[in-house]
Design a protein around this motif. Sequence first.
Motif, PDB file in Angstrom:
ATOM      1  N   LEU A  86       0.822  -1.185   0.069  1.00 41.72           N
ATOM      2  CA  LEU A  86      -0.194   0.158  -0.208  1.00 41.72           C
ATOM      3  C   LEU A  86       0.752   1.277  -0.092  1.00 41.72           C
ATOM      4  CD1 LEU A  86      -2.699   1.557   0.159  1.00 41.72           C
ATOM      5  CD2 LEU A  86      -2.566   1.008   2.592  1.00 41.72           C
ATOM      6  N   LYS A  87       1.922   1.431   0.898  1.00 39.08           N
ATOM      7  CA  LYS A  87       2.742   2.551   0.805  1.00 39.08           C
ATOM      8  C   LYS A  87       3.435   2.502  -0.492  1.00 39.08           C
ATOM      9  CE  LYS A  87       6.727   4.251   3.167  1.00 39.08           C
ATOM     10  NZ  LYS A  87       7.657   4.068   4.527  1.00 39.08           N
ATOM     11  N   ALA A  88       3.949   1.488  -1.064  1.00 39.91           N
ATOM     12  CA  ALA A  88       4.733   1.718  -2.406  1.00 39.91           C
ATOM     13  C   ALA A  88       3.532   2.374  -3.369  1.00 39.91           C
ATOM     14  CB  ALA A  88       4.970   0.467  -3.049  1.00 39.91           C
ATOM     15  N   ILE A  89       2.497   1.963  -3.363  1.00 38.90           N
ATOM     16  CA  ILE A  89       1.373   2.418  -4.322  1.00 38.90           C
ATOM     17  C   ILE A  89       1.002   4.005  -4.053  1.00 38.90           C
ATOM     18  CG2 ILE A  89      -1.228   2.394  -5.002  1.00 38.90           C
ATOM     19  CD1 ILE A  89      -1.148  -0.691  -4.639  1.00 38.90           C
ATOM     20  N   GLU A  90       0.880   4.302  -2.841  1.00 36.11           N
ATOM     21  CA  GLU A  90       0.910   5.780  -2.197  1.00 36.11           C
ATOM     22  C   GLU A  90       2.078   6.424  -2.473  1.00 36.11           C
ATOM     23  OE1 GLU A  90      -2.118   4.902   1.844  1.00 36.11           O
ATOM     24  OE2 GLU A  90       0.448   5.343   1.984  1.00 36.11           O
ATOM     25  N   ILE A 101       2.217  -8.985  -4.962  1.00 35.66           N
ATOM     26  CA  ILE A 101       2.482  -9.421  -3.999  1.00 35.66           C
ATOM     27  C   ILE A 101       2.032 -11.035  -3.766  1.00 35.66           C
ATOM     28  CG2 ILE A 101       1.551  -7.172  -2.631  1.00 35.66           C
ATOM     29  CD1 ILE A 101      -1.277  -8.648  -2.443  1.00 35.66           C
ATOM     30  N   ASP A 102       2.251 -11.581  -2.846  1.00 32.80           N
ATOM     31  CA  ASP A 102       2.086 -13.084  -2.736  1.00 32.80           C
ATOM     32  C   ASP A 102       1.274 -13.473  -1.447  1.00 32.80           C
ATOM     33  OD1 ASP A 102       4.063 -13.099  -0.883  1.00 32.80           O
ATOM     34  OD2 ASP A 102       5.612 -14.102  -2.328  1.00 32.80           O
ATOM     35  N   GLU A 103       0.584 -12.620  -0.857  1.00 32.59           N
ATOM     36  CA  GLU A 103       0.021 -12.729   0.559  1.00 32.59           C
ATOM     37  C   GLU A 103      -1.681 -12.210   0.271  1.00 32.59           C
ATOM     38  OE1 GLU A 103       1.678 -12.289   4.138  1.00 32.59           O
ATOM     39  OE2 GLU A 103       3.733 -13.349   3.390  1.00 32.59           O
ATOM     40  N   GLU A 104      -2.516 -12.624   0.003  1.00 32.87           N
ATOM     41  CA  GLU A 104      -3.810 -12.137  -0.198  1.00 32.87           C
ATOM     42  C   GLU A 104      -4.359 -11.208   0.724  1.00 32.87           C
ATOM     43  OE1 GLU A 104      -8.058 -14.073  -1.784  1.00 32.87           O
ATOM     44  OE2 GLU A 104      -6.721 -15.274  -0.820  1.00 32.87           O
ATOM     45  N   GLU A 105      -3.950 -11.286   1.961  1.00 28.56           N
ATOM     46  CA  GLU A 105      -4.527 -10.277   3.035  1.00 28.56           C
ATOM     47  C   GLU A 105      -3.913  -8.805   2.547  1.00 28.56           C
ATOM     48  OE1 GLU A 105      -2.340 -10.314   6.768  1.00 28.56           O
ATOM     49  OE2 GLU A 105      -1.595 -12.146   6.272  1.00 28.56           O
ATOM     50  N   TYR A 106      -3.070  -8.566   1.639  1.00 30.61           N
ATOM     51  CA  TYR A 106      -2.482  -7.376   1.397  1.00 30.61           C
ATOM     52  C   TYR A 106      -3.106  -6.896   0.030  1.00 30.61           C
ATOM     53  CZ  TYR A 106       0.552  -8.155   5.249  1.00 30.61           C
ATOM     54  OH  TYR A 106       1.107  -8.519   6.445  1.00 30.61           O
ATOM     55  N   MET A 107      -4.207  -7.608  -0.544  1.00 29.27           N
ATOM     56  CA  MET A 107      -4.899  -7.143  -1.623  1.00 29.27           C
ATOM     57  C   MET A 107      -5.677  -5.892  -1.014  1.00 29.27           C
ATOM     58  SD  MET A 107      -4.375  -8.726  -4.423  1.00 29.27           S
ATOM     59  CE  MET A 107      -6.040  -8.834  -5.420  1.00 29.27           C
ATOM     60  N   VAL A 108      -5.034  -4.727  -1.360  1.00 25.48           N
ATOM     61  CA  VAL A 108      -5.756  -3.176  -0.963  1.00 25.48           C
ATOM     62  C   VAL A 108      -6.435  -2.780  -2.202  1.00 25.48           C
ATOM     63  CG1 VAL A 108      -4.071  -2.982   0.850  1.00 25.48           C
ATOM     64  CG2 VAL A 108      -3.678  -2.188  -1.459  1.00 25.48           C
ATOM     65  N   SER A 109      -6.195  -2.939  -3.339  1.00 25.35           N
ATOM     66  CA  SER A 109      -6.787  -2.238  -4.685  1.00 25.35           C
ATOM     67  C   SER A 109      -6.882  -2.984  -5.844  1.00 25.35           C
ATOM     68  CB  SER A 109      -6.451  -0.858  -4.712  1.00 25.35           C
ATOM     69  OG  SER A 109      -5.191  -0.788  -5.332  1.00 25.35           O
ATOM     70  N   ASP A 110      -7.365  -2.478  -6.846  1.00 25.32           N
ATOM     71  CA  ASP A 110      -7.110  -3.224  -8.092  1.00 25.32           C
ATOM     72  C   ASP A 110      -5.523  -3.124  -8.614  1.00 25.32           C
ATOM     73  OD1 ASP A 110      -7.325  -0.634  -8.675  1.00 25.32           O
ATOM     74  OD2 ASP A 110      -8.828  -0.877 -10.085  1.00 25.32           O
ATOM     75  N   LYS A 111      -4.747  -2.105  -7.947  1.00 22.43           N
ATOM     76  CA  LYS A 111      -3.470  -1.956  -8.151  1.00 22.43           C
ATOM     77  C   LYS A 111      -2.460  -3.000  -7.551  1.00 22.43           C
ATOM     78  CE  LYS A 111      -3.375   2.967  -9.687  1.00 22.43           C
ATOM     79  NZ  LYS A 111      -2.823   4.125  -9.353  1.00 22.43           N
ATOM     80  N   THR A 112      -3.083  -4.073  -6.958  1.00 22.64           N
ATOM     81  CA  THR A 112      -2.218  -4.936  -6.121  1.00 22.64           C
ATOM     82  C   THR A 112      -2.493  -6.297  -7.061  1.00 22.64           C
ATOM     83  OG1 THR A 112      -3.897  -5.304  -4.477  1.00 22.64           O
ATOM     84  CG2 THR A 112      -2.079  -3.886  -3.955  1.00 22.64           C
ATOM     85  N   ILE A 113      -1.390  -6.953  -7.517  1.00 19.47           N
ATOM     86  CA  ILE A 113      -1.675  -8.326  -8.172  1.00 19.47           C
ATOM     87  C   ILE A 113      -1.177  -9.441  -7.321  1.00 19.47           C
ATOM     88  CG2 ILE A 113      -0.957  -9.257 -10.379  1.00 19.47           C
ATOM     89  CD1 ILE A 113      -0.471  -6.252 -11.481  1.00 19.47           C
ATOM     90  N   LEU A 114      -1.789 -10.378  -7.132  1.00 17.68           N
ATOM     91  CA  LEU A 114      -1.713 -11.598  -6.473  1.00 17.68           C
ATOM     92  C   LEU A 114      -0.966 -12.540  -7.283  1.00 17.68           C
ATOM     93  CD1 LEU A 114      -1.670 -12.986  -3.492  1.00 17.68           C
ATOM     94  CD2 LEU A 114      -3.866 -13.941  -4.387  1.00 17.68           C
ATOM     95  N   VAL A 115       0.215 -13.027  -6.928  1.00  9.63           N
ATOM     96  CA  VAL A 115       0.824 -14.100  -7.394  1.00  9.63           C
ATOM     97  C   VAL A 115       1.383 -15.308  -6.406  1.00  9.63           C
ATOM     98  CG1 VAL A 115       1.988 -12.631  -9.398  1.00  9.63           C
ATOM     99  CG2 VAL A 115       2.956 -13.109  -7.128  1.00  9.63           C
TER     100      VAL A 115
END
Length: 424
Positions: free
Chosen positions: A44-48, A56-70
Amino acid sequence: MTIDNLHNLFLEYPTVCTDTRKIKKNSIFFALTGENFNGNKFALKAIENGAEYAIIDEEEYMVSDKTILVNNVLKTLQELSEYHRNHCTAKIIALTGSNGKTTTKELINSVLSKKYQTIATEGNLNNHIGVPLTLLKITPNTEIAIVEMGANHLGEIEFLCKIAKPDYGYITNFGKAHLEGFGGIEGVIKGKSELYNHLISGKKNIFLNGDDPIQKEKLGNYIKKIGFSAHNQKYYIITLQDSSPFISLQFENTIVNTQLIGNYNFTNCCAAILIGKYFNIPLNDIRSAIEEYNPKNNRSQIINKNGHHVILDAYNANPSSMKVALENFYNIDRENKILFLGDMFELGKYAEVEHQAIVDLITKLKFEKVFLIGENFHKTNSTFTKLKSYDDLREALKSIILKNNTILIKGSRGMALERILDFL
């Protein structure tokens, strides 16, 4: 998201960041995780801070459509870099070895950039993370990429070659580095030679030191090799002219006066000359590129401070590099010499014998003012000043007056002996 789709995204936002403190606008943040940190927490800080997307690779940190889970961020970074390498036209020169990799890389880049659009590994970002980051800096304009590859265990160079798929390669030398991970000098030779194996299997060109017996043995009758030598007419002739203290060398009736000290830098310059000739760099450009190169980042730097003449070689150390540094220091025609030597790391079961061998060499060379810093040097059998830590050294130096000395400072990166400059 497939690698193909991610690569299309990367082409739109072609800057990769792994540190939120260095985020650039319109970049892609890869949330790498290590023993002591979890990059997912900083998505989130990176996006801000301006990143367009965060991988990212941990689902709990999916904060917006700008986070991509792998599934795995590091593996995704490596796969993306390999995919990108497969779709770029730049020629890649891979570089490994026990000593001199970074200096050689910088010299090669200095020479080749006289004619070509080049990129090169930044600093020593030469591992399973650094190599992918280097490959992702290749743009459509890049003609040649010089990729440094480091390793501390078997299979690592093979893995990096699979990602980078080099067109050319050069091994600086085979020395006593990372003995713990490689299991001894034979393991070092086998591990570094993984670059040779990759290039030979693809019938690629190999640059070599024609005076190095191990390189000659390993390459045998392999046809696609181009070498330098001080005397063997089969190879490109380059000779050492002087090294007191700066080295000068001769090739094609041209003298090159460098800003590098130590005979150990001679072959580093030779590699840059050889590769420059192969890529048709004009002779005068090769000469000027090498003469202009000034070492930095604690690598064989010459520093004059408060009357002291300091050779700062504190970036890293292993038994091979320590030996040649001491021999070079012995041959420098100056008075009032002092040694500050720090522990050599990653030697495992070889630590005791290798540190004692360095102490025996110091005794043989008859150095008198010697400070040995670190747990390993403290265990050696010697009459020199031995201190368990840098803090102990700092206390000891408070009661010592140093004036107009010639000083060598060398140790592994973890010792951070460049701090000694504060006391001069």
